[in-house]
Design a protein around this motif. Sequence first.
Motif, PDB file in Angstrom:
ATOM      1  N   GLU A 430       7.465 -43.793  65.096  1.00  0.00           N
ATOM      2  CA  GLU A 430       6.787 -44.726  64.486  1.00  0.00           C
ATOM      3  C   GLU A 430       7.569 -45.842  63.811  1.00  0.00           C
ATOM      4  O   GLU A 430       7.144 -46.902  63.365  1.00  0.00           O
ATOM      5  N   LYS A 431       8.840 -45.643  63.617  1.00  0.00           N
ATOM      6  CA  LYS A 431       9.932 -46.471  63.115  1.00  0.00           C
ATOM      7  C   LYS A 431      10.264 -47.614  64.379  1.00  0.00           C
ATOM      8  O   LYS A 431      10.063 -47.375  65.462  1.00  0.00           O
ATOM      9  N   THR A 432      10.588 -48.742  63.752  1.00  0.00           N
ATOM     10  CA  THR A 432      10.707 -50.017  64.525  1.00  0.00           C
ATOM     11  C   THR A 432      12.343 -49.604  65.097  1.00  0.00           C
ATOM     12  O   THR A 432      13.149 -48.900  64.676  1.00  0.00           O
ATOM     13  N   GLN A 464      11.025 -55.273  66.141  1.00  0.00           N
ATOM     14  CA  GLN A 464       9.955 -54.883  65.506  1.00  0.00           C
ATOM     15  C   GLN A 464       9.091 -54.094  66.241  1.00  0.00           C
ATOM     16  O   GLN A 464       8.288 -53.562  65.781  1.00  0.00           O
ATOM     17  N   LYS A 465       9.635 -53.869  67.492  1.00  0.00           N
ATOM     18  CA  LYS A 465       8.706 -52.838  68.475  1.00  0.00           C
ATOM     19  C   LYS A 465       8.899 -51.245  67.754  1.00  0.00           C
ATOM     20  O   LYS A 465      10.006 -51.205  67.324  1.00  0.00           O
ATOM     21  N   ARG A 466       7.745 -50.695  67.740  1.00  0.00           N
ATOM     22  CA  ARG A 466       7.852 -49.143  67.534  1.00  0.00           C
ATOM     23  C   ARG A 466       8.657 -48.567  68.634  1.00  0.00           C
ATOM     24  O   ARG A 466       8.386 -48.800  69.773  1.00  0.00           O
ATOM     25  N   ARG A 468       7.538 -45.878  69.711  1.00  0.00           N
ATOM     26  CA  ARG A 468       6.654 -45.314  70.785  1.00  0.00           C
ATOM     27  C   ARG A 468       6.462 -46.226  71.886  1.00  0.00           C
ATOM     28  O   ARG A 468       5.669 -45.970  72.800  1.00  0.00           O
ATOM     29  N   GLN A 469       6.653 -47.487  71.724  1.00  0.00           N
ATOM     30  CA  GLN A 469       6.304 -48.662  72.527  1.00  0.00           C
ATOM     31  C   GLN A 469       7.334 -48.758  73.927  1.00  0.00           C
ATOM     32  O   GLN A 469       7.159 -49.501  74.493  1.00  0.00           O
TER      33      GLN A 469
END
Length: 556
Positions: A430-432, A464-466, A468-469
């Motif tokens: 969940e972190k960026t 700023q993407k997580r 998980r992305q």
Amino acid sequence: MLLTIRNLTKTYGAITVLSEISCVVNAGDRVGIVGANGAGKSTLLRILTGSEEADEGSFAYAPSVEVGYLPQTTPPFYGRSIQDLILEAVGNLRQLEARMHELEEVMSTAIQEQLTSLLEEYALVSTRFQDSGGYEIDYKIESILEGLRLSYLPRTQEVETLSGGEKARVGLATLLLRSPDIILLDEPTNHLDFASMEWLENYLSSYHGAALIVSHDRQFLNRAVNAIFEIDDNSHHLKAYTGNYDAYVAAREVERKQWEEDYLRQQEEIKELRKRIKEKGRHIGHSNRAPRDNDKFAKHFFGQRVDSAVARDIHETEERLKRIEADPIPKPPELLSVTSYFRTESIQSQIVVQMSDVRKGFGERQVFEHVHLNLAPQSRIMLTGPNGAGKTTLLRLLLGEEQPDGGTISLAPGARVGYLPQDPALPDLEKTVIETYRYGQIGYEGEFMGRLIGYGLFRLEDMQKRVRQLSIGQRRKLEIASLMARNPNVLLLDEPTNYISLDVLEAFEQAVLHFPGPVIAISHDRWFIQRFGGEVWELQEGQLVKKEDHEIVTSA
């Protein structure tokens, strides 16, 4: 044609991954899919399996085509044994065999009017059975299990109890046993040793169907494929190239050079057209002055005719400029410049890592015993051995994540060990990206963003993407960036080239080659091993043995 893809487009929010992808795949095509991490290679395979949907476009398989898929991350296969998966994999062959016997029985008593259609179906079923290896299924099972180095495992063993590499190879084995018309493989070499990779290359070279293979392994692509599909990181389009990886690289370099030359030539033409319009316009402006007396009437008359000709020339020039500017040759995008390097100094100690008489086992299985190893400041050790020999366990012992059953392990004072695991293992999805990179470090966020972007591994819009992305390959890049940020002076690398796209791979290899401290690397990437240099040590039957001839490893 086994597969036709028309204008497939896929986006995630504002991010376009695939744009109007179109191609055709025929029997005998063995296609390597390449592109930057996050370019959409795995996404394309998932769309073709139906596990994701495209936003636009379509794809279609030929009638009765069977598709098999091996993802990057192997499912756990809870509650199932190796034999369960084998029986399931060959189930379609057993069904074909049963149908053949049914048809044989029916044809023995069929009347003439029925016989033609029964013979046609029998021909189709028997041909499919033969092409899939049905007449030699038992031999095929043994051959594939042996080729992928799985024959030592009892078939009654639960798959969920296997190591990650063993699960991946079991998944690949059962896929090959199914003999689908098209196989979709996502990084199939990540858990294969040299012998298994060579076996798979030979197996694919004579495969009766087609294969779409996402892979970062350059030597594998050279030996296993006869075409390359590149997904461009800027346009998100797909471009097809014939030949293997080396042929693709050569063709791409020629295309890039021609593109740059055409762009510069057109820019010079635009510049020249604008200059001509400006100069001609100035000429008309000067010639439009009123004549001073009637004696100059004739001269003025002929001057007006010249002006009209100049005006026509300006109009034609403007039209030419408009046509170019309406559809210009796009500027070639700047090539991603990856500048991966480690900021560290070597350790001032004669022995950095020392292992003395180390033993380690799990239950009744003794992984190794009486292992001795001294690591000097400039040591370069390539650790090899078959899957399951204990290579990763050895690195985990050096990290302190596992404890030896006997013997001692010591590190020199000031040793800062940097570890890259076999598979991406970022703790908080969940972190960026920037939060993950700067974790445990002191400084301003802007400073960290500048450094991360400076590596060439990520762009500003990625910050700023997580986690998980991110694709698995992008997570791998983030792990590499975080590893460099910690300034280690000892490197332990477990399959460091796994999941890294080819644009990043060569830069990271250079960073490792120029690392000033000791390095122990585990790798099955033959290209990487050939460039790594240093000593080669092999774990075999619980012993750590120095190999005298480097080619023993790289030519396997």
